[in-house]
Design a protein around this motif. Structure first.
Motif, PDB file in Angstrom:
ATOM      1  N   ASP A 112       0.844  -1.194   0.000  1.00 64.82           N
ATOM      2  CA  ASP A 112       0.000   0.000   0.000  1.00 64.82           C
ATOM      3  C   ASP A 112       0.883   1.248   0.000  1.00 64.82           C
ATOM      4  O   ASP A 112       1.664   1.473   0.942  1.00 64.82           O
ATOM      5  CB  ASP A 112      -0.902  -0.003   1.234  1.00 64.82           C
ATOM      6  CG  ASP A 112      -1.929   1.121   1.198  1.00 64.82           C
ATOM      7  OD1 ASP A 112      -1.539   2.300   1.308  1.00 64.82           O
ATOM      8  OD2 ASP A 112      -3.125   0.810   1.035  1.00 64.82           O
ATOM      9  N   ARG A 113       0.768   2.062  -1.071  1.00 66.10           N
ATOM     10  CA  ARG A 113       1.622   3.237  -1.213  1.00 66.10           C
ATOM     11  C   ARG A 113       1.373   4.243  -0.103  1.00 66.10           C
ATOM     12  O   ARG A 113       2.312   4.864   0.415  1.00 66.10           O
ATOM     13  CB  ARG A 113       1.374   3.893  -2.573  1.00 66.10           C
ATOM     14  CG  ARG A 113       2.285   5.075  -2.855  1.00 66.10           C
ATOM     15  CD  ARG A 113       2.103   5.618  -4.234  1.00 66.10           C
ATOM     16  NE  ARG A 113       0.756   6.127  -4.442  1.00 66.10           N
ATOM     17  CZ  ARG A 113       0.350   6.743  -5.549  1.00 66.10           C
ATOM     18  NH1 ARG A 113       1.187   6.910  -6.548  1.00 66.10           N
ATOM     19  NH2 ARG A 113      -0.892   7.184  -5.665  1.00 66.10           N
ATOM     20  N   ARG A 114       0.106   4.418   0.298  1.00 67.30           N
ATOM     21  CA  ARG A 114      -0.201   5.403   1.356  1.00 67.30           C
ATOM     22  C   ARG A 114       0.426   4.993   2.687  1.00 67.30           C
ATOM     23  O   ARG A 114       0.910   5.836   3.445  1.00 67.30           O
ATOM     24  CB  ARG A 114      -1.715   5.543   1.491  1.00 67.30           C
ATOM     25  CG  ARG A 114      -2.371   6.268   0.318  1.00 67.30           C
ATOM     26  CD  ARG A 114      -3.868   6.148   0.325  1.00 67.30           C
ATOM     27  NE  ARG A 114      -4.299   4.750   0.196  1.00 67.30           N
ATOM     28  CZ  ARG A 114      -5.568   4.367   0.105  1.00 67.30           C
ATOM     29  NH1 ARG A 114      -6.526   5.268   0.152  1.00 67.30           N
ATOM     30  NH2 ARG A 114      -5.882   3.086  -0.030  1.00 67.30           N
ATOM     31  N   GLU A 115       0.438   3.688   2.945  1.00 66.08           N
ATOM     32  CA  GLU A 115       1.070   3.200   4.165  1.00 66.08           C
ATOM     33  C   GLU A 115       2.572   3.466   4.125  1.00 66.08           C
ATOM     34  O   GLU A 115       3.163   3.878   5.132  1.00 66.08           O
ATOM     35  CB  GLU A 115       0.809   1.696   4.321  1.00 66.08           C
ATOM     36  CG  GLU A 115       1.471   1.104   5.566  1.00 66.08           C
ATOM     37  CD  GLU A 115       1.360  -0.413   5.601  1.00 66.08           C
ATOM     38  OE1 GLU A 115       1.725  -0.993   6.651  1.00 66.08           O
ATOM     39  OE2 GLU A 115       0.955  -1.013   4.587  1.00 66.08           O
ATOM     40  N   ILE A 141       4.148   5.856   2.442  1.00 71.39           N
ATOM     41  CA  ILE A 141       4.387   7.293   2.624  1.00 71.39           C
ATOM     42  C   ILE A 141       4.313   7.657   4.104  1.00 71.39           C
ATOM     43  O   ILE A 141       5.137   8.428   4.615  1.00 71.39           O
ATOM     44  CB  ILE A 141       3.369   8.109   1.801  1.00 71.39           C
ATOM     45  CG1 ILE A 141       3.620   7.918   0.298  1.00 71.39           C
ATOM     46  CG2 ILE A 141       3.453   9.602   2.161  1.00 71.39           C
ATOM     47  CD1 ILE A 141       2.575   8.567  -0.592  1.00 71.39           C
ATOM     48  N   ASP A 142       3.348   7.096   4.802  1.00 75.35           N
ATOM     49  CA  ASP A 142       3.181   7.378   6.232  1.00 75.35           C
ATOM     50  C   ASP A 142       4.384   6.883   7.024  1.00 75.35           C
ATOM     51  O   ASP A 142       4.912   7.597   7.898  1.00 75.35           O
ATOM     52  CB  ASP A 142       1.900   6.713   6.735  1.00 75.35           C
ATOM     53  CG  ASP A 142       1.607   7.069   8.186  1.00 75.35           C
ATOM     54  OD1 ASP A 142       1.537   8.281   8.499  1.00 75.35           O
ATOM     55  OD2 ASP A 142       1.448   6.141   8.998  1.00 75.35           O
TER      56      ASP A 142
END
Length: 309
Positions: free
Chosen positions: A270-273, A275-276
């Motif tokens: 998951d790209r958003r994970e 980035i976080d």
């Protein structure tokens, strides 16, 4: 519509299999890259398309019909090994080739004058070919390849011997022939930067087989899945620790005091994970897709294919 179709073509020389069941389709009006390592089979395929040699099996369809000898009049071929007569004057030789391709003396002179002026070699008209530099002779060869305005142009390593300025001039002329005159171009080269600049589609041949075909942009997108370019302030070790087993591959560099990383992540990460996690581990500046270059794709695809054989 495809101007050229190569269907299941095979060709052997004594004990060497040069092409093994190769197929490809070249759309009319496109610039098509024919790529591969030395000895892969590219030159054999080009010779078959030019009706210099015949396939052992399979067929070549040109402009909607099986390729015949008369079709060569509609093909312009610039081979890697040049074929100018060193003792002849440049202008006389250019006129000779123009007439061989069916132009009258008047048509040939008009076309040649235009091309010599475009490529800035008019002053060399009365010089002998042996007096030309390799790049200058290449310009003459390019002119006699294109002056009869063929439907299909085949350039084999066209930038060999050129400095960056003349490479740029020839690149513009190839694009003009394609966009303004509608010529289809087959472009064979080891210069992958030129492939990214010029080609719409490519075929990559390795060990006599077609191992990759498709649109350049789509190939880069597909092979770039899971690859990201990150710029950040902080310790690279912190980034590695934060992403842990999600990373398949990572390369670090530094530019203007800013740390950079190109990472390849595990599928379905998951790209958003990510980035976080990166944001918590370092001071994140940018996070972008990292499309592989055609050079990276060439090397990766050929090496992978070699390991499978």
């Amino acid at each position: 519509m495809d101007i050229l179709q190569v269907n299941n073509v095979s060709k052997s020389y004594t004990k060497h299999l040069a092409l093994d069941n190769v197929s490809l389709s070249i759309p009319e009006g496109s610039i098509y890259g024919l790529l591969g390592p030395n000895g892969a089979g590219k030159t054999t395929l080009i010779r078959i398309i030019n009706h210099i040699t015949a396939p052992d099996s399979g067929e070549v369809i040109f402009d909607g019909h099986p390729l015949v000898e008369d079709d060569v009049a509609h093909i312009g071929y610039l081979p890697e090994e040049r074929g100018l007569y060193k003792k002849m004057k440049v202008g006389d030789q250019a006129m000779f080739f123009a007439k061989l391709k069916g132009l009258s003396s008047r048509e040939a002179m008009a076309e040649l004058r235009q091309w010599f002026e475009r490529l800035e070699i008019m002053d060399w008209w009365n010089k002998k070919v042996e007096e030309l530099s390799k790049g200058m002779a290449q310009k003459v060869q390019f002119i006699v390849t294109v002056l009869h305005r063929p439907k299909l142009l085949i350039f084999d390593e066209p930038f060999s011997g050129f400095d960056p300025i003349n490479t740029d001039i020839l690149t513009r002329e190839i694009l003009r022939l394609n966009r303004e005159n509608g010529a289809t171009v087959i472009f064979s080269t080891h210069n992958m930067e030129s492939v990214e600049t010029l080609c719409d589609n490519i075929t990559l041949i390795n060990r006599s087989h077609n191992i990759l075909s498709g649109n350049v942009a789509e190939i880069r997108q597909n092979m770039g899945k899971g690859r990201y370019r990150i710029s950040f302030e902080g310790e690279p070790s912190n980034l590695l620790q934060a992403l842990g087993e999600r990373i398949m591959d990572c390369r670090f560099s530094t530019e203007h005091g800013l740390n950079k990383a190109v990472v390849r992540l595990q599928p379905d990460t998951d790209r958003r994970e990510v980035i976080d996690l990166v944001n918590k581990a370092v001071d994140l500046v940018t996070f972008d897709r990292a499309l592989p270059s055609m050079n990276d794709i060439f090397i990766q695809t050929v090496e992978s294919n070699n390991q499978q054989q």
